[in-house]
Design a protein around this motif. Structure first.
Motif, mmCIF file in Angstrom:
data_model
loop_
_atom_site.group_PDB
_atom_site.id
_atom_site.type_symbol
_atom_site.label_atom_id
_atom_site.label_comp_id
_atom_site.label_asym_id
_atom_site.label_seq_id
_atom_site.Cartn_x
_atom_site.Cartn_y
_atom_site.Cartn_z
ATOM 1 N N LYS A 292 45.823 -14.581 -3.837
ATOM 2 C CA LYS A 292 45.715 -15.680 -4.797
ATOM 3 C C LYS A 292 44.757 -16.770 -4.312
ATOM 4 O O LYS A 292 44.722 -17.860 -4.872
ATOM 5 C CB LYS A 292 47.090 -16.297 -5.035
ATOM 6 C CG LYS A 292 48.113 -15.341 -5.632
ATOM 7 C CD LYS A 292 47.716 -14.910 -7.046
ATOM 8 C CE LYS A 292 48.787 -14.017 -7.663
ATOM 9 N NZ LYS A 292 48.413 -13.591 -9.044
ATOM 10 N N ARG B 262 37.733 -5.031 -11.025
ATOM 11 C CA ARG B 262 38.921 -5.700 -10.475
ATOM 12 C C ARG B 262 38.680 -7.206 -10.396
ATOM 13 O O ARG B 262 39.577 -8.016 -10.644
ATOM 14 C CB ARG B 262 39.239 -5.152 -9.086
ATOM 15 C CG ARG B 262 40.565 -5.690 -8.521
ATOM 16 C CD ARG B 262 40.755 -5.300 -7.067
ATOM 17 N NE ARG B 262 40.684 -3.855 -6.874
ATOM 18 C CZ ARG B 262 40.718 -3.273 -5.667
ATOM 19 N NH1 ARG B 262 40.811 -4.029 -4.579
ATOM 20 N NH2 ARG B 262 40.655 -1.960 -5.553
ATOM 21 N N GLU C 90 39.028 -8.714 -13.887
ATOM 22 C CA GLU C 90 40.443 -8.764 -14.262
ATOM 23 C C GLU C 90 41.166 -9.891 -13.542
ATOM 24 O O GLU C 90 41.980 -10.616 -14.133
ATOM 25 C CB GLU C 90 41.114 -7.423 -13.937
ATOM 26 C CG GLU C 90 40.634 -6.255 -14.797
ATOM 27 C CD GLU C 90 41.079 -4.909 -14.237
ATOM 28 O OE1 GLU C 90 41.809 -4.901 -13.211
ATOM 29 O OE2 GLU C 90 40.687 -3.871 -14.802
ATOM 30 N N THR C 91 40.856 -10.055 -12.242
ATOM 31 C CA THR C 91 41.494 -11.117 -11.451
ATOM 32 C C THR C 91 41.123 -12.490 -11.984
ATOM 33 O O THR C 91 41.969 -13.388 -12.079
ATOM 34 C CB THR C 91 41.058 -10.994 -9.974
ATOM 35 O OG1 THR C 91 41.454 -9.718 -9.482
ATOM 36 C CG2 THR C 91 41.683 -12.089 -9.128
ATOM 37 N N GLU D 150 40.253 -13.300 -15.042
ATOM 38 C CA GLU D 150 40.935 -13.534 -16.324
ATOM 39 C C GLU D 150 42.412 -13.853 -16.115
ATOM 40 O O GLU D 150 42.987 -14.690 -16.819
ATOM 41 C CB GLU D 150 40.791 -12.309 -17.229
ATOM 42 C CG GLU D 150 39.429 -12.173 -17.869
ATOM 43 C CD GLU D 150 39.086 -13.377 -18.735
ATOM 44 O OE1 GLU D 150 39.872 -13.707 -19.645
ATOM 45 O OE2 GLU D 150 38.048 -14.003 -18.481
ATOM 46 N N ARG D 151 43.004 -13.225 -15.127
ATOM 47 C CA ARG D 151 44.442 -13.415 -14.908
ATOM 48 C C ARG D 151 44.755 -14.709 -14.162
ATOM 49 O O ARG D 151 45.688 -15.440 -14.529
ATOM 50 C CB ARG D 151 44.991 -12.229 -14.117
ATOM 51 C CG ARG D 151 46.519 -12.284 -13.898
ATOM 52 C CD ARG D 151 47.009 -11.133 -13.042
ATOM 53 N NE ARG D 151 46.518 -11.224 -11.673
ATOM 54 C CZ ARG D 151 45.732 -10.325 -11.102
ATOM 55 N NH1 ARG D 151 45.327 -9.257 -11.764
ATOM 56 N NH2 ARG D 151 45.335 -10.488 -9.844
ATOM 57 N N ASP D 152 43.959 -15.005 -13.111
ATOM 58 C CA ASP D 152 44.344 -16.083 -12.202
ATOM 59 C C ASP D 152 43.464 -17.331 -12.278
ATOM 60 O O ASP D 152 43.832 -18.368 -11.719
ATOM 61 C CB ASP D 152 44.318 -15.578 -10.754
ATOM 62 C CG ASP D 152 45.299 -14.434 -10.520
ATOM 63 O OD1 ASP D 152 46.298 -14.356 -11.259
ATOM 64 O OD2 ASP D 152 45.058 -13.627 -9.591
ATOM 65 N N ARG E 48 41.811 -18.518 -15.258
ATOM 66 C CA ARG E 48 41.517 -18.923 -16.634
ATOM 67 C C ARG E 48 41.510 -20.444 -16.790
ATOM 68 O O ARG E 48 40.709 -20.995 -17.551
ATOM 69 C CB ARG E 48 42.550 -18.308 -17.584
ATOM 70 C CG ARG E 48 42.249 -18.500 -19.052
ATOM 71 C CD ARG E 48 41.151 -17.578 -19.513
ATOM 72 N NE ARG E 48 40.692 -17.900 -20.854
ATOM 73 C CZ ARG E 48 39.742 -17.261 -21.500
ATOM 74 N NH1 ARG E 48 39.150 -16.232 -20.936
ATOM 75 N NH2 ARG E 48 39.377 -17.621 -22.710
ATOM 76 N N TYR F 294 35.886 -22.007 -14.246
ATOM 77 C CA TYR F 294 36.156 -20.666 -14.769
ATOM 78 C C TYR F 294 34.884 -19.982 -15.266
ATOM 79 O O TYR F 294 34.614 -18.819 -14.935
ATOM 80 C CB TYR F 294 37.190 -20.739 -15.897
ATOM 81 C CG TYR F 294 37.241 -19.512 -16.764
ATOM 82 C CD1 TYR F 294 37.855 -18.335 -16.334
ATOM 83 C CD2 TYR F 294 36.658 -19.514 -18.037
ATOM 84 C CE1 TYR F 294 37.891 -17.204 -17.130
ATOM 85 C CE2 TYR F 294 36.690 -18.389 -18.837
ATOM 86 C CZ TYR F 294 37.305 -17.240 -18.384
ATOM 87 O OH TYR F 294 37.335 -16.116 -19.177
ATOM 88 N N LYS G 259 33.310 -16.605 -13.615
ATOM 89 C CA LYS G 259 33.240 -15.352 -14.379
ATOM 90 C C LYS G 259 31.800 -14.865 -14.508
ATOM 91 O O LYS G 259 31.518 -13.664 -14.352
ATOM 92 C CB LYS G 259 33.863 -15.538 -15.762
ATOM 93 C CG LYS G 259 33.929 -14.232 -16.546
ATOM 94 C CD LYS G 259 34.672 -14.367 -17.852
ATOM 95 C CE LYS G 259 34.756 -13.010 -18.568
ATOM 96 N NZ LYS G 259 35.456 -13.117 -19.865
#
Length: 746
Positions: free
Chosen positions: A413, A446, A449-450, A452-454, A456, A461, A465
């Motif tokens: 994290k 990966r 995905e990370t 977008e999940r953690d 956002r 951001y 991204k």
């Protein structure tokens, strides 16, 4: 004290300095050779500079910083044009240096904030900077009509950068008279190719006399001298111990005697001694102070070092002193040491001094306890991740990949997680050989995905991204999915502009535009590629590499050679000595028939990087076209010393030897070329000619036939036709002779 020892080393030092640009004086730790050297060189016609070579106390160019500061101060006042000419090296090696002679602003790599810096210098960048600095120093010394002898004490502690600068000053000194170096080596490990070595020897009892307490009896003097082994550092300490009433006797080691002396001091006295020693940057030539420091309570010494480190760092950041790292490096608590080294490490990384950085950071990187130290979001974690970034770009993926995987598992994290996954995707997509695009894509997906999940809700951001999508775009381009790659780049730039405008994260925006240009160039849409590249230059106009790429792009377009030459010239102007731009311009000038320009660029390339095999190779080609096979052979052989596994080079070596009438050597190189590339058509053609001249027509025809089958050069067909006609003529001649011998007289 030095009169007698002078007689032993005076002539050796004087003779060595006359004969060799570098003299290494081997001396035992504790000896004091500097006064002797000064006396030995007093009658020379050189300026004598005395300096300390320990980079930890004098900065990354310690040993030469006195010379640099002096010449820079003179040039600013008297020859500002010299400063202007070398500004791109000076301002990047010394980021806090300012001068009215600087005329070119810094590029975005240098001016971006920590959070926005997404570009690292290539590992060869340091050499370019040092070449520029060396040429500046040489030009200053020539203008001043000076000659320098630079005596560097503690030279075994020179940084790799300083050692390379010494080598450059020697190599680039055309007349070999501007610089002489005397390097004092107490550690018996200093090495420079072709350096002369002089051994300092030991002091006699008479020479050490002044170090003894005058109240001590002669017998005590004799005992102290024997115990010291003729070393003044030890003799002075033992004399002090003896004056304090401690017995200096043969069966006690000098260090043990010093320890007993320290045992007689109270804690306050020892603390004062400790503080004084540390405040001297641990350079005091006092064995008692050195030993007190070595055995004093660790936490107290660490605390003093920490305070002094912060003060030294503040002085550096204020532009008042070099980057002193002794105190951070001396902290014995390894976790605290790592914390204090984080910021200096970033400074060295931002300059591009990777050899110095990894000289101490490699040990930290190898420590399992430090690799997982910190919260995952701390500056120490960033230091390790930055190290991994540079390592993978250096081709050390086998070192960086395990660390990045370890970090991801330990701190899933962390705010650095996207950076870690980005590095992994680029390792497999770009730097690992062979590349593994499947694994690269797995890491890139990966990462997305990370994010977008953690991330956002993260304030950056969009930047995070887009940065990840940039890696994915690179992978798509490598997969030849150019449309998808272009879409990622274009959409990413749009997101960045919408979220941050065209000022914040400007460096990364320029990179996105540049990447778009690269994709367009891959699909041969050169006009679009040029438009994007020029837009990237508008964002970052002082980044020389963009101008070099513009030169490469324009050189592909017929009729735009003059513009390409202008772009290369601008790249060379904006960068420290930029051998790639010279090499690229040489290729263009070669196509334009500008032989003099080609040779000038190739020679300049070899000044900057003598082991650039392509420059040697291309120079050999030019010399062959000038019908100078002997000179060409020298260039080809120089190239082969660096890279012998190139079929073109081996083939041209064969041709040069052939022109010089050495057929057997020529054939050997042709055969080596075919081992490297069995389908190398020019080699088959040339080998056919060589075999034909050797009287081996069947082998000649075989190679000529292969050359025609795999090559498109009409000369190959002519070679084969010539061989076939010769074989046919030979066959006809043999038939005629056979017919004549069988005819019977009437």
């Amino acid at each position: 004290m030095v009169d007698l020892i002078q007689q032993r080393v005076l002539s050796a030092i004087s003779a060595s300095v006359e004969l060799s640009p570098i003299t290494i004086l081997k001396a035992e730790a504790g000896m004091t050779p500097v006064p002797t050297i000064k006396s030995a060189l007093a009658s020379s016609h050189f300026n004598i500079l005395i300096s300390d070579g320990d980079w930890r106390t004098g900065g990354y160019l310690a040993g030469l910083q006195t010379l640099i500061d002096g010449e820079l101060s003179w040039a600013k006042e008297n020859r500002p044009k010299l400063v202007e000419a070398a500004q791109q090296s000076l301002k990047r090696l010394f980021p806090l240096l300012d001068s009215d002679a600087f005329t070119v602003p810094k590029d975005l790599t240098n001016t971006s904030s920590k959070e926005e810096r997404t570009r690292f210098y290539h590992h060869e960048y340091q050499n370019k900077l040092l070449v520029g600095l060396a040429e500046f120093l040489i030009n200053c010394v020539k203008q001043r009509n000076e000659r320098h002898i630079i005596v560097i004490d503690r030279a075994a502690a020179l940084s790799g950068s300083a050692r390379n600068l010494i080598k450059l000053l020697v190599r680039l000194d055309d007349d070999g008279r501007l610089f002489r170096f005397v390097l004092i080596d107490y550690e018996q490990r200093l090495y420079f190719p072709d350096a002369s070595e002089v051994h300092f020897g030991r002091y006699s009892s008479q020479e050490l006399g002044p170090t003894f307490d005058p109240d001590l009896a002669p017998e005590k003097h004799r005992q102290i001298y024997e115990a010291s082994g003729g070393n003044p550092l030890i003799a002075e300490a033992l004399s002090k111990c003896a004056a304090a009433g401690l017995p200096v006797i043969g069966y006690l080691d000098p260090v043990a005697i010093v320890d007993l002396y320290l045992a007689g001091l109270d804690t306050g006295e020892r603390h004062v001694l400790l503080k004084s020693y540390i405040e001297s940057n641990c350079t005091t030539t006092d064995l008692i102070a050195q030993r007190n420091y070595a055995i004093f309570e660790q936490a107290t010494a660490d605390h003093l070092h920490e305070q002094l480190h912060q003060a030294c760092l503040e002085r550096y950041l204020a532009g008042k002193a070099p980057l002193v790292m002794l105190h951070a490096l001396s902290i014995r608590d390894k976790h605290k040491r790592l914390e204090l080294l984080a910021e200096p490490s970033q400074i060295l990384q931002s300059i591009g001094l990777y050899d110095l950085w990894f000289g101490y950071f490699g040990e930290l990187f190898a420590d399992p306890a430090l690799r997982t130290y910190g919260s995952g979001d701390a500056s120490v974690n960033a230091a390790f991740i930055n190290a991994a970034f540079v390592l993978y770009s250096l081709g050390c993926g086998r070192v960086s990949v395990p660390y990045l995987d370890e970090f991801y598992k330990t701190f899933p994290k962390s705010r650095y997680t996207p950076t870690v996954l980005y590095a992994q995707s680029m390792t497999y997509a770009r730097y690992q050989q062979p590349v593994n695009l499947t694994l690269a894509e797995e890491y890139a997906l990966r990462n997305l995905e990370t994010i977008e999940r953690d991330f956002r809700e993260h304030e950056k951001y969009d930047y995070i991204k887009v940065f990840a999508e940039n890696a994915y775009a690179y992978i798509k381009a490598k997969q030849q999915k150019y449309g998808e790659a272009l879409a990622f780049c274009a959409e990413g730039l749009g997101k960045m502009l919408k979220a941050y405008g065209d000022e914040r994260f400007k460096l990364h925006q320029s990179i996105l535009i540049y990447n778009t240009s690269q994709v367009y160039e891959l699909i041969d849409e050169l006009s679009r590629a040029e438009k994007q590249l020029r837009e990237a230059i508008a964002y970052d106009p002082y980044y020389g590499e963009y101008h070099n790429d513009l030169g490469n792009l324009l050189s592909k377009v017929a009729g735009r050679e003059a513009e390409a030459l202008e772009a290369y010239a601008r790249a060379i102007e904006l960068c420290p000595p930029y051998y790639e731009a010279h090499l690229n311009r040489a290729a263009l000038r070669n196509r334009m028939g500008d032989t003099a320009g080609v040779l000038a660029d190739l020679d300049r390339t070899l000044v900057i990087k003598p082991n650039e095999w392509r420059a040697h190779f291309e120079k050999g080609n030019v010399l062959m076209r000038q019908d100078r096979p002997k000179a060409a052979l020298e260039s080809y052989l120089a190239a082969a010393e660096i890279n012998s596994k190139n079929a073109d080079l081996q083939s041209n070596l064969g041709l040069a030897y052939s022109e010089l009438g050495r057929a057997s050597v020529s054939i050997a190189h042709y055969l080596r070329a075919l081992e490297l590339n069995p389908w190398h058509a020019p080699t088959h053609n040339n080998l056919a000619i060589e075999y034909f001249n050797e009287g081996r027509p069947d082998m000649s025809l075989n190679h000529a036939t292969v050359a025609v089958e795999i090559g498109e050069d009409p000369d190959y067909l002519l070679t084969r036709e010539h061989i076939e006609k010769s074989l046919q003529a030979d066959l006809a001649s043999r038939r005629d002779r056979a017919s004549a011998s069988s005819a019977k007289p009437v």
